[in-house]
Design an enzyme around this catalytic site. Structure first.
Site, short mmCIF file in Angstrom:
data_model
loop_
_atom_site.label_atom_id
_atom_site.label_comp_id
_atom_site.label_asym_id
_atom_site.label_seq_id
_atom_site.Cartn_x
_atom_site.Cartn_y
_atom_site.Cartn_z
N LYS A 261 0.66 -1.19 -0.08
CA LYS A 261 0.04 0.07 0.09
C LYS A 261 0.86 1.22 -0.15
O LYS A 261 1.60 1.46 0.89
CB LYS A 261 -0.95 0.03 1.07
CG LYS A 261 -1.74 1.39 1.45
CD LYS A 261 -2.56 1.31 2.69
CE LYS A 261 -2.93 2.89 3.01
NZ LYS A 261 -3.77 2.65 4.42
N ASP A 266 -2.52 10.76 3.17
CA ASP A 266 -3.79 10.39 3.23
C ASP A 266 -4.84 11.46 4.05
O ASP A 266 -4.67 11.80 5.20
CB ASP A 266 -4.12 9.15 4.06
CG ASP A 266 -5.54 8.79 4.22
OD1 ASP A 266 -6.27 9.02 3.43
OD2 ASP A 266 -5.76 7.58 5.15
N LYS A 273 -10.24 13.35 7.45
CA LYS A 273 -9.66 13.46 9.15
C LYS A 273 -9.66 14.80 9.45
O LYS A 273 -9.57 15.72 8.98
CB LYS A 273 -8.27 12.93 8.69
CG LYS A 273 -7.92 11.52 8.31
CD LYS A 273 -6.52 11.25 8.11
CE LYS A 273 -6.31 9.88 7.52
NZ LYS A 273 -6.71 8.71 8.26
N GLU A 345 -9.43 3.65 2.15
CA GLU A 345 -8.86 3.49 0.72
C GLU A 345 -7.76 2.65 0.73
O GLU A 345 -7.64 2.09 -0.39
CB GLU A 345 -8.38 5.02 0.35
CG GLU A 345 -6.97 5.38 0.71
CD GLU A 345 -6.78 5.39 2.62
OE1 GLU A 345 -5.54 5.31 2.85
OE2 GLU A 345 -7.79 5.74 3.01
N ARG A 347 -7.51 -0.31 1.47
CA ARG A 347 -7.88 -1.54 1.15
C ARG A 347 -8.34 -1.67 -0.34
O ARG A 347 -8.24 -2.91 -1.17
CB ARG A 347 -8.88 -2.09 1.94
CG ARG A 347 -10.17 -1.20 1.92
CD ARG A 347 -11.04 -1.26 3.20
NE ARG A 347 -10.56 -0.87 4.25
CZ ARG A 347 -11.17 -1.02 5.47
NH1 ARG A 347 -12.32 -1.40 5.82
NH2 ARG A 347 -10.49 -0.60 6.60
#
Length: 526
Positions: A261, A266, A273, A345, A347
């Site tokens: 990954k 992020d 977030k 995200e 996964r």
């Protein structure tokens, strides 16, 4: 930005000009003949001084004693190591070195058994990160200091148990280069280490190893069906990518794929977030970084089977093109996914990656590695990654190799028939986030990835969630590189990696950890 140099024998130096730190377990230091260490200490430190200093060590959990000014020191590791810890005491080695190094060219001598050689070397490397943008005086020394890393091997039943070969030295160098590379990538911020920056690192490794990379990027991802990677990264200015490095030696009979990954930052996407949760999200590429470092170490050490490294790279950003909750994406598996949380995200990109490893690369062993869930740190802690796998054999092996390399693991339940219903959707094959966040989150997140391979997948699949071990405080650890090198060491030409992979499992005392020390005292519950 120290240079690390490994040696197979002790180099004769004067601590007045080359400071030295000697680290080991107290029982090893106590039994160590002075003659085996004198070349690092004389003429400044005599036999009696060394013996007296060692006798003064009372580790709780560690302890240090000066031998000569602050230029020669001896340090003792914790007395005990419980059964879920690494017998090498690797984490304590790193901490001792961080607090006792001088910042100039110096020697670090590790006194250990040969079975702890790799884990100890990796622990030293973690104490010397590469990434820095400090401009203060002394922050960037040219030339950088050289840290000489040397070992005194003790114990064993034969002369080879106390010898280090030239091959061993090369392997230690290769694995620690991979660790420091991984940590540097994870420490770098997204304005430098965006998708393009990560691809440059992949290309650099490909060039050094004499390989060619395969890159699918931007709109081509959508055209070829990689709806997970494309959907996560399409809002960013720097487009997402799937990158592959392949090592295919003659005579190979097995195919292994490592999938990482690589979310270079992020924000959470539209499920954004909070201001305190977003700092540090540069580390969300830690899985892909570890795959790159591990691939480098494995290939440089002579990997004898087909090995593919798959990097799922994207920036989960906010913008007009961002994926919305309620959107439905078709992933590379052909399955449709209803997005109910854009902050789940990782996964999505990994689902595309593992299916590519199966369908296109024909891998019979697939391992994915990711900073996937905050729940991992709650479930297995800051030092142990979580492993989810469809294979009892690989689960047991991974846990043991984790202890031998210092990249420790703890299993989480693999039970799709009980947990996968968390992803039920009325309008798609599945949602991307669970209904009940209190129900085995780490397992569920991994099962989402496994679902795209199919729960009847005939090969071996491992998912490693290392969201917490990827860093220690504000610094990356390079977690995962040593684990990969050791876990697949049976396929290496390097004896030290084969030994780690193949040595028999030793049942360790439930309390003391090695059967030679008193049990841990009962914990105080007051």
């Amino acid at each position: 930005m120290a240079l690390l140099k490994f040696h197979r024998t002790l180099q004769t130096t004067d601590p007045h000009t080359v400071p030295v730190l000697i680290v080991g377990q107290l029982r090893h230091l106590t039994e160590l003949p002075f003659e085996r260490i004198s070349s690092k200490l004389e003429p400044r430190v005599e036999r009696e001084t060394f013996a007296k200093a060692v006798s003064c060590l009372h580790p709780a959990p560690t302890d240090t004693c000066s031998l000569y000014l602050d230029l020669a020191r001896v340090a003792a590791l914790p007395l005990k190591s419980s059964r879920h810890n690494t017998a090498s005491r690797a984490h304590s080695i790193t901490k001792l070195i961080q607090s006792n190094t001088t910042g100039v060219s110096e020697s670090i001598v590790i006194v250990c058994e040969k079975q702890d050689l790799l884990a100890s070397a990796c622990a030293v490397a973690r104490a010397f990160p590469l990434y820095s943008r400090k401009t203060s005086k002394g922050a960037n020394v040219d030339p950088p200091p050289t840290v000489h890393i040397e070992f005194v091997l003790v114990g064993g039943n034969s002369p080879t148990d106390t010898e280090i070969t030239e091959e061993d030295v090369l392997v230690l160098a290769n694995v620690t280069v991979g660790i420091r590379l991984t940590a540097r990538i994870v420490d770098a911020p997204c304005n430098e280490m965006n998708v393009s920056g990560f691809l440059s690192e992949v290309e650099a490794i490909a060039l050094e190893l004499g390989l060619k990379s395969k890159i699918i990027r931007g709109e081509e991802l959508q055209q070829k069906g990689f709806g997970g990677i494309y959907g996560v990264g399409k809002a960013a200015l720097d487009p997402p990518a799937l990158a592959v490095l392949s090592h295919e030696p003659k005579g190979a009979t097995e195919t292994v794929a490592w999938v990482g990954k690589g979310i270079v930052f992020d924000t959470g996407g539209l499920s954004i977030k909070g201001k305190t949760a977003m700092p540090g999200m540069k580390r969300d590429c830690g899985g892909a970084a570890a795959i790159l470092g591990g691939f480098y170490a494995a290939v440089k050490s002579g990997f004898r089977q087909n090995l593919h490294a798959v990097f799922c790279l994207a920036e989960n950003s906010v913008g007009p093109l961002a994926t919305r909750p309620d959107d439905i994406h078709r992933l590379y598996s052909g399955c449709t996914v209803e997005i109910n949380n854009t902050d789940a995200e990782g996964r999505l990109v990994l689902a595309d990656g593992v299916v590519y490893a199966d369908r296109d690369l024909k891998a019979n062993v697939i391992l994915d590695m990711a900073t996937l869930t905050g729940a991992q740190g709650i479930a297995t802690g800051k030092y142990h990654g979580a492993i989810l796998t469809n294979s009892d054999e690989w689960e047991e092996k991974a846990m043991e190799i984790g202890r031998r390399t210092g990249d420790m693991l703890c299993p989480v339940p693999y039970c799709p028939e009980l947990h996968f219903s968390e992803f039920n959707s009325a309008v798609a094959d599945m949602k991307n986030s669970v209904m009940d966040r209190g129900n085995a989150q780490v397992s569920c997140a991994g099962l989402f990835i496994g679902a795209h391979l199919g729960f009847e997948y005939g090969g071996s699949w491992m998912h490693v969630d290392m969201a917490a071990p990827v860093h220690n405080g504000e610094r990356a650890t390079g977690y995962g590189v040593a684990l990969l090198a050791g876990l697949f060491g049976e396929h290496s030409k390097a004896a030290i990696l084969r030994d780690i992979a193949n040595q028999p499992t030793v049942l360790r005392n439930k309390t003391a950890g090695n059967g030679t020390e008193p049990p841990l005292k009962k914990a105080c519950l007051d």
